[in-house]
Design a protein around this motif. Structure first.
Motif, PDB file in Angstrom:
ATOM      1  N   ARG A 123       0.833  -1.212   0.000  1.00  0.00           N
ATOM      2  CA  ARG A 123       0.000   0.000   0.000  1.00  0.00           C
ATOM      3  C   ARG A 123       0.866   1.259   0.000  1.00  0.00           C
ATOM      4  NH1 ARG A 123      -3.420  -3.424   3.056  1.00  0.00           N
ATOM      5  NH2 ARG A 123      -2.559  -2.729   5.028  1.00  0.00           N
ATOM      6  N   HIS A 124       1.982   1.228   0.707  1.00  0.00           N
ATOM      7  CA  HIS A 124       2.900   2.377   0.681  1.00  0.00           C
ATOM      8  C   HIS A 124       3.478   2.568  -0.726  1.00  0.00           C
ATOM      9  CE1 HIS A 124       3.168   3.747   4.850  1.00  0.00           C
ATOM     10  NE2 HIS A 124       3.062   2.479   5.215  1.00  0.00           N
TER      11      HIS A 124
ATOM     12  N   ALA B 299      -2.930   5.094 -10.495  1.00  0.00           N
ATOM     13  CA  ALA B 299      -3.976   4.800  -9.516  1.00  0.00           C
ATOM     14  C   ALA B 299      -3.498   3.702  -8.561  1.00  0.00           C
ATOM     15  CB  ALA B 299      -5.257   4.358 -10.216  1.00  0.00           C
ATOM     16  N   PRO B 300      -3.683   3.905  -7.243  1.00  0.00           N
ATOM     17  CA  PRO B 300      -3.247   2.896  -6.285  1.00  0.00           C
ATOM     18  C   PRO B 300      -3.815   1.502  -6.565  1.00  0.00           C
ATOM     19  CG  PRO B 300      -3.753   4.914  -5.123  1.00  0.00           C
ATOM     20  CD  PRO B 300      -4.181   5.105  -6.561  1.00  0.00           C
TER      21      PRO B 300
ATOM     22  N   ALA C 232       1.993   1.691  -3.508  1.00  0.00           N
ATOM     23  CA  ALA C 232       0.890   2.215  -4.326  1.00  0.00           C
ATOM     24  C   ALA C 232       0.704   3.715  -4.104  1.00  0.00           C
ATOM     25  CB  ALA C 232      -0.402   1.454  -4.012  1.00  0.00           C
ATOM     26  N   ASN C 233       0.791   4.151  -2.862  1.00  0.00           N
ATOM     27  CA  ASN C 233       0.673   5.589  -2.583  1.00  0.00           C
ATOM     28  C   ASN C 233       1.829   6.370  -3.202  1.00  0.00           C
ATOM     29  OD1 ASN C 233      -1.679   5.204  -1.149  1.00  0.00           O
ATOM     30  ND2 ASN C 233      -0.680   5.199   0.843  1.00  0.00           N
TER      31      ASN C 233
ATOM     32  N   MET D 198       3.602   5.515  -5.851  1.00  0.00           N
ATOM     33  CA  MET D 198       3.426   5.517  -7.308  1.00  0.00           C
ATOM     34  C   MET D 198       2.391   6.552  -7.733  1.00  0.00           C
ATOM     35  SD  MET D 198       5.518   3.396  -8.759  1.00  0.00           S
ATOM     36  CE  MET D 198       4.771   2.987 -10.324  1.00  0.00           C
ATOM     37  N   GLN D 199       1.345   6.710  -6.930  1.00  0.00           N
ATOM     38  CA  GLN D 199       0.348   7.732  -7.243  1.00  0.00           C
ATOM     39  C   GLN D 199       0.967   9.130  -7.122  1.00  0.00           C
ATOM     40  OE1 GLN D 199      -2.904   8.338  -4.473  1.00  0.00           O
ATOM     41  NE2 GLN D 199      -4.263   8.886  -6.160  1.00  0.00           N
ATOM     42  N   GLN D 200       1.686   9.373  -6.035  1.00  0.00           N
ATOM     43  CA  GLN D 200       2.279  10.694  -5.822  1.00  0.00           C
ATOM     44  C   GLN D 200       3.360  11.007  -6.849  1.00  0.00           C
ATOM     45  OE1 GLN D 200       3.559  11.189  -1.715  1.00  0.00           O
ATOM     46  NE2 GLN D 200       1.675  10.222  -0.991  1.00  0.00           N
TER      47      GLN D 200
ATOM     48  N   ASP E  59      -4.459   0.171  -9.405  1.00  0.00           N
ATOM     49  CA  ASP E  59      -3.709  -0.433 -10.513  1.00  0.00           C
ATOM     50  C   ASP E  59      -2.360  -0.971 -10.034  1.00  0.00           C
ATOM     51  OD1 ASP E  59      -5.794   0.228 -12.206  1.00  0.00           O
ATOM     52  OD2 ASP E  59      -4.790   2.013 -13.011  1.00  0.00           O
ATOM     53  N   THR E  60      -1.686  -0.182  -9.211  1.00  0.00           N
ATOM     54  CA  THR E  60      -0.395  -0.638  -8.678  1.00  0.00           C
ATOM     55  C   THR E  60      -0.579  -1.872  -7.814  1.00  0.00           C
ATOM     56  OG1 THR E  60       0.557   1.580  -8.735  1.00  0.00           O
ATOM     57  CG2 THR E  60       1.583  -0.002  -7.237  1.00  0.00           C
ATOM     58  N   LEU E  61      -1.574  -1.855  -6.937  1.00  0.00           N
ATOM     59  CA  LEU E  61      -1.814  -3.012  -6.065  1.00  0.00           C
ATOM     60  C   LEU E  61      -2.174  -4.256  -6.871  1.00  0.00           C
ATOM     61  CD1 LEU E  61      -3.687  -1.306  -3.112  1.00  0.00           C
ATOM     62  CD2 LEU E  61      -1.386  -2.305  -3.086  1.00  0.00           C
TER      63      LEU E  61
END
Length: 103
Positions: free
Chosen positions: A58-59, A71-72, A61-62, A64-66, A74-76
């Motif tokens: 989750r970190h 989109a988190p 994903a966050n 990658m969004q920043q 999508d990364t997850l």
């Protein structure tokens, strides 16, 4: 070598504990693991690591969004696909052995 910064919260908290460090070196993954933290407190060690790895995802994903606007979700989804694929068909064998202790 290019070590990452220690998070500010870990610097502030005198009870902070490093649980995992991972390095890409000599064409492979090398890890330092603080195994036993959950077990020693009477909790399920496997569950603790599972929760830690999910939190790390989750970190990521966050971040990658920043950093890139991805989109988190999508990364997850990509992390989960790669995780499942790697368990089903590992890209390499895990080598070495666990070395308990701290430097």
């Amino acid at each position: 070598m290019n070590p990452l910064v220690i998070p500010p919260a870990a610097q502030r908290d005198e009870k902070s504990v490093q649980l995992l460090s991972a390095w890409a070196a000599e064409r492979g993954l090398h890890c330092s693991l603080n195994v036993g933290r959950w077990h020693e407190s009477g909790r399920d060690e496997s569950a603790g690591w599972g929760i830690l790895l999910a939190d790390v995802a989750r970190h990521i994903a966050n971040a990658m969004q920043q950093q890139y606007g991805v989109a988190p979700a999508d990364t997850l989804a990509g992390i989960r696909r790669a995780f499942d694929h790697e368990f089903a068909a590992p890209t390499s064998e895990v080598e070495g052995k666990f070395q308990p202790g701290h430097s």
